[in-house]
Design a protein around this motif. Sequence first.
Motif, mmCIF file in Angstrom:
data_model
loop_
_atom_site.group_PDB
_atom_site.id
_atom_site.type_symbol
_atom_site.label_atom_id
_atom_site.label_comp_id
_atom_site.label_asym_id
_atom_site.label_seq_id
_atom_site.Cartn_x
_atom_site.Cartn_y
_atom_site.Cartn_z
ATOM 1 N N LEU A 1 0.829 -1.209 0.000
ATOM 2 C CA LEU A 1 0.000 0.000 0.000
ATOM 3 C C LEU A 1 0.860 1.253 0.000
ATOM 4 O O LEU A 1 0.605 2.208 -0.740
ATOM 5 N N THR B 1 -12.802 10.301 3.515
ATOM 6 C CA THR B 1 -12.066 9.035 3.443
ATOM 7 C C THR B 1 -10.566 9.320 3.397
ATOM 8 O O THR B 1 -10.153 10.439 3.053
ATOM 9 N N PRO B 2 -9.730 8.335 3.713
ATOM 10 C CA PRO B 2 -8.279 8.526 3.570
ATOM 11 C C PRO B 2 -7.869 8.870 2.140
ATOM 12 O O PRO B 2 -6.932 9.645 1.938
ATOM 13 N N GLU B 3 -8.578 8.310 1.162
ATOM 14 C CA GLU B 3 -8.261 8.605 -0.238
ATOM 15 C C GLU B 3 -8.510 10.075 -0.556
ATOM 16 O O GLU B 3 -7.740 10.703 -1.296
ATOM 17 N N ARG C 1 -2.718 4.478 5.395
ATOM 18 C CA ARG C 1 -3.474 4.674 4.161
ATOM 19 C C ARG C 1 -2.967 5.878 3.371
ATOM 20 O O ARG C 1 -3.205 5.956 2.158
ATOM 21 N N THR C 2 -2.306 6.818 4.018
ATOM 22 C CA THR C 2 -1.756 7.979 3.307
ATOM 23 C C THR C 2 -0.239 8.058 3.447
ATOM 24 O O THR C 2 0.353 9.101 3.185
ATOM 25 N N ASN D 1 1.058 4.134 -2.842
ATOM 26 C CA ASN D 1 0.847 5.550 -2.511
ATOM 27 C C ASN D 1 2.001 6.414 -2.991
ATOM 28 O O ASN D 1 1.803 7.524 -3.511
#
Length: 313
Positions: free
Chosen positions: A85, A171-173, A262-263, A89
Amino acid sequence: MSKLTAPKAAPAGSTTARSGKKVFRKIEPYIWIAPSVILMAIFIVVPICKVFQMSMNQVTKTNQLKGFNNFENFIKVVKAPAFTLVLKNTLVWTIAVVVLSTVLGFMLALVLNNKFRGRKIARAIVVFPWATTLVIQASAWGFIINKDYGTLNTLLMKIGLISQPVNWTPTPEAYFAWEIACGIFVTIPFVTFCVLSGLQSIDTSYYEAATVDGANYWQKLFKITLPLVKSSLTVSTVLNIIYVFNSFPIIWTMTKGDPANRTDTLVTYLYKLAFYNGRSGEAAAVSVIGFLILLVCASVYMIYTLRKGDGDL
């Protein structure tokens, strides 16, 4: 009749002085660059070698090397659930910021290259995001998009486009997209002035001749402007790939890579491994992986660009 006199022999001391000057002239450039080379060796080469050494050794929490561990650090890193992930990213972050900032920066450079009233002021304004530290920029963007007291919601509510505050980061996205937008914003000035320097070096006679031949704006852009600023674009793109790939302040200031990586990018991820979890060996392995990816990407881009440029000559 006057007698011819034999030429006097040059003193031995003057010959030695001349030869000494010749030797000094040969080594003088190396003397001047020696301090830079020494500083680079101390602060760049030595740390790189140290990181490679740590990545292939068992490292304690006090950063003591316990011996070669058969690339175990790399195996642990690659098998970690978060690594795929984080790598994705990093690639999305780098490609999006570099590509979009290059396109927008090139367009802005074309505008600023034209003569208009207030051009100097416009150029000065474009420099501001580049001159401001990334921590301040990221903090400002975090304040702008905040749901409760952010200026974006306040502005949209005052002009009547929304009736209540909007959560811009559900959201994290979405949060990661805002980080990319911040990265593009702070990178555009660098590309703009790199391209602008190339545009200002183009002789206007090329455009005058093309106008006489009946060329339109787009033909001038693709046949004259782009080929002649290719070297500037190459430099700005390679440096952007390096800077953006290794960028730490924006991600860390806005989200610290949360939630649950996630980021995260490789830089923030290895920072957590080293300073939050005490896994310096694995952090060094992540650093080496990033270094190798960056080296390959930058080398391939430069080789492709330079070869294509040689073929056009």
